[in-house]
Design an enzyme around this catalytic site. Structure first.
Site, short mmCIF file in Angstrom:
data_model
loop_
_atom_site.label_atom_id
_atom_site.label_comp_id
_atom_site.label_asym_id
_atom_site.label_seq_id
_atom_site.Cartn_x
_atom_site.Cartn_y
_atom_site.Cartn_z
N GLU A 108 -2.80 6.87 54.55
CA GLU A 108 -3.31 8.35 54.29
C GLU A 108 -3.69 8.41 53.02
O GLU A 108 -4.69 8.91 52.56
CB GLU A 108 -2.37 9.38 54.53
CG GLU A 108 -1.95 9.70 56.13
CD GLU A 108 -1.11 10.80 56.28
OE1 GLU A 108 -1.20 11.96 55.56
OE2 GLU A 108 -0.37 10.89 57.16
N HIS A 143 -5.14 14.24 58.90
CA HIS A 143 -4.53 14.47 59.82
C HIS A 143 -3.99 13.13 60.21
O HIS A 143 -4.63 12.16 60.23
CB HIS A 143 -5.28 14.87 60.93
CG HIS A 143 -4.35 15.20 62.32
ND1 HIS A 143 -3.75 16.41 62.40
CD2 HIS A 143 -4.44 14.44 63.53
CE1 HIS A 143 -3.09 16.23 63.46
NE2 HIS A 143 -3.44 14.93 64.29
C1 GRF Z 1 0.70 14.28 56.37
O1 GRF Z 1 1.17 13.34 57.25
C2 GRF Z 1 -0.61 14.78 56.78
O2 GRF Z 1 -1.41 13.93 57.40
C3 GRF Z 1 -0.41 15.98 57.49
O3 GRF Z 1 0.78 16.51 56.77
C4 GRF Z 1 1.54 15.36 56.19
C5 GRF Z 1 1.59 16.01 54.70
O4 GRF Z 1 2.40 15.15 53.85
N1 GRF Z 1 -1.48 16.97 57.60
P1 GRF Z 1 2.28 15.39 52.55
O5 GRF Z 1 2.81 16.60 52.10
O6 GRF Z 1 1.00 15.16 51.87
O7 GRF Z 1 3.34 14.42 52.01
#
Ligand code: GRF
Length: 219
Positions: A180, A115
């Site tokens: 992330e 998240h």
């Molecule tokens: C990310 O920002 C994640 O934190 C959220 O949705 C987005 C997904 O990005 N849950 P991706 O599809 O992995 O590029």
């Protein structure tokens, strides 16, 4: 499909869009940083770029739409695809649907989500916009177990980024996305290589690396 080594966990990824977190996990596994293999990628949208990225990498990519008629049937289709692929861990990577308690029970403490905020701040949609509008000076990302609540399960890993004065939600989203990818890798690697248990809401890791896929009692 390539034979999987016995000590590699089988991971299923659920996504709805771009799939950059899926690619980051996949690449970390390819580099040997996570003892796991992605056995299947499931997308609820036919046009999800993440599905195409999976297919391009030789990973089984399934489009399983939500049909509105019966959530139970839609989730059962996902569960049987995961079962068929021998999936032990489920990673949500931009999956824009809530899972029912039936689904969550089936993979209790085996479903992770990422998240884009420092939970418990700013759960739900548009977390980066919420952070900018609230005026916080720091935000980040959280990898957590999925429970029946909204972005509310026990936290496995977090990373912090600054929020700059002139940030738009998109600027902040870009800065967060960069952390992330490494955070998801770190979280999954820790869960697969260390003993851990959940005390209350806290995910507690035994310090040194041990083999085995937790949870296991701490001595
Ligand atoms: C990310 O920002 C994640 O934190 C959220 O949705 C987005 C997904 O990005 N849950 P991706 O599809 O992995 O590029």
């Amino acid at each position: 499909m390539a034979e999987m080594a016995r000590d590699e966990a089988r991971v299923g990824v659920l996504l709805s869009g771009r799939g950059s977190n899926f690619v980051a996990l996949y690449e970390a596994m390819e580099r040997g940083e996570i003892p796991a293999r992605i056995a299947v990628v499931i997308g609820n949208r036919a046009d999800a770029p993440g599905l195409k990225k999976a297919a391009e990498r030789g990973i089984r990519a399934l489009h399983l739409p939500y049909r509105r008629a019966s959530l139970e049937a839609d989730e059962e289709a996902m569960l049987s695809a995961l079962r068929e692929a021998g999936v032990e861990w489920v990673c949500l990577a931009g999956f824009m649907r809530l899972l029912s308690s039936t689904f969550i029970r089936r993979y209790r403490m085996r479903i992770l989500n990422i998240h884009p905020s420092l939970l418990p701040a700013f759960p739900g949609l548009e977390a980066q916009r919420q952070a900018v509008e609230h005026g916080v000076r720091f935000s980040g990302c959280t990898v957590h177990f999925v429970d029946e609540g909204l972005d509310s399960g026990p936290i496995v890993h977090q990373a912090v980024v600054p929020v700059l004065q002139d940030d738009s939600p998109d600027d902040l989203a870009r800065r967060i996305l960069a952390v992330e990818h490494s955070s998801y890798t770190t979280a999954l690697r820790r869960l697969l290589t260390r003993r851990w248990e959940i005390e209350g809401r806290r995910v507690c890791f035994e310090p040194e690396a041990l083999s085995g896929h937790g949870p296991a009692a701490l001595e």
